[in-house]
Design an enzyme around this catalytic site. Structure first.
Site, mmCIF file in Angstrom:
data_model
loop_
_atom_site.group_PDB
_atom_site.id
_atom_site.type_symbol
_atom_site.label_atom_id
_atom_site.label_comp_id
_atom_site.label_asym_id
_atom_site.label_seq_id
_atom_site.Cartn_x
_atom_site.Cartn_y
_atom_site.Cartn_z
ATOM 1 N N PRO A 2 0.827 -1.074 -0.080
ATOM 2 C CA PRO A 2 0.170 0.120 0.001
ATOM 3 C C PRO A 2 1.016 0.463 0.692
ATOM 4 O O PRO A 2 1.411 1.187 0.753
ATOM 5 C CB PRO A 2 -0.247 -0.335 1.253
ATOM 6 C CG PRO A 2 -0.732 -1.729 1.491
ATOM 7 C CD PRO A 2 0.776 -1.694 1.372
ATOM 8 N N GLU A 3 0.687 2.171 -1.082
ATOM 9 C CA GLU A 3 1.562 3.589 -0.972
ATOM 10 C C GLU A 3 0.200 4.568 -0.143
ATOM 11 O O GLU A 3 -0.940 3.947 -0.208
ATOM 12 C CB GLU A 3 1.386 4.195 -2.130
ATOM 13 C CG GLU A 3 2.996 2.766 -3.093
ATOM 14 C CD GLU A 3 4.119 3.157 -2.432
ATOM 15 O OE1 GLU A 3 4.967 4.098 -2.169
ATOM 16 O OE2 GLU A 3 5.119 2.645 -3.743
#
Ligand code: ZN
Length: 270
Positions: A2-3
């Protein structure tokens, strides 16, 4: 992994279901994730009402009057609000039990995530020393220019330095440098003020766009069967080494910079 856009999308998906709701208990199915789960999750959080769901860098904070639960999704974590009787799946490590027969369920197969505690009025050590949010007014080309003078490290590493600006990971650094026409290998101290202004603008535009697109997957966060809600990106260079540059058609190069694969166009990026 996840960014920032996925974490912000998670926050937006969770907030309507958590804000104003009381936590009635915590079920920990293991004592640790990346680090030991904070004791306060069991001792302080139950009985507290969630006042806000905030994001700082890639951390989520559930604010209550007794302090804030501090979560990070690590490499593979996801959060869902589910009916309390939803059967468990593998890697469902933590439930925060909520009033209204609901649970906030934390699933994390690789266990690089964390669940920590920030006392009221304090800043957790993990959040201390972080640079500004990329979508805030505190982040702009002038900041990048000023901080980069005299630095010989590649501009890509500089842009990914969390004390410079938070939440610009490998994907978005590569994309923003391509959009701004800057070689990822160029020493940070040798990029002009004007080009840093373009780079900061590219970072904002690309992250904002990704967050907007994430909005279409919000329903996944409350669906027991939904995918974690990460979304396909429209990427120009990331993951496209050896393929044609979308701008000039020449072959994109792949180089390792700071131990991370970097794809760039030697013709469009100088
Ligand atoms: Zn090109």
């Amino acid at each position: 992994m996840p960014e920032l856009p996925e974490v912000e999308t998670t926050r937006r998906g969770l907030a309507p279901h958590l804000t104003g709701r009381k936590v009635i208990g915590a079920t920990l199915r293991r004592a640790d994730l990346r680090w030991p789960i904070a004791r306060e999750v069991e001792t302080r959080l139950p009985g507290q009402r969630i006042e806000a769901v905030r994001r700082r860098a890639k951390y989520l904070l559930l604010d209550t009057g007794a302090g804030s639960a501090l979560l990070h999704l690590g490499m593979s974590g996801s959060l869902r609000v589910l009916p309390a009787d939803t059967p468990l799946r593998a890697h469902d490590h933590v439930d925060l039990r909520l009033e209204g027969e609901r649970v906030l369920r934390f699933n994390d197969p690789r266990r690089f995530g964390c669940l920590l505690w920030q006392p009221p009025g304090e800043v957790h050590p993990l959040l201390a020393g972080l640079g500004p949010e990329p979508l805030s007014d505190a982040f702009d080309g002038d900041r990048l220019f000023a901080l980069s003078r005299g630095r010989s490290a590649p501009v890509k590493n500089f842009l990914m330095d969390q004390s410079v600006v938070v939440g610009v990971g490998n994907i978005y650094a590569a994309e923003a440098l391509f959009a701004a026409g800057i070689s990822p290998l160029r020493p940070a101290g040798r990029v002009s003020r004007e080009r840093y202004a373009r780079l900061a603008e590219a970072v904002r535009r690309i992250l904002s766009h990704a967050i907007t697109r994430g909005g279409t997957t919000l329903r996944d966060f409350i669906s027991p069967d939904g995918a974690p809600g990460y979304f396909e990106q429209e990427l120009s260079v990331y993951g496209r080494g050896g393929l044609p540059c979308p701008r000039c058609g020449r072959t994109l190069r792949q180089t390792v910079i700071g131990q991370r694969a970097s794809v760039w166009c030697a013709s469009c990026q100088r």
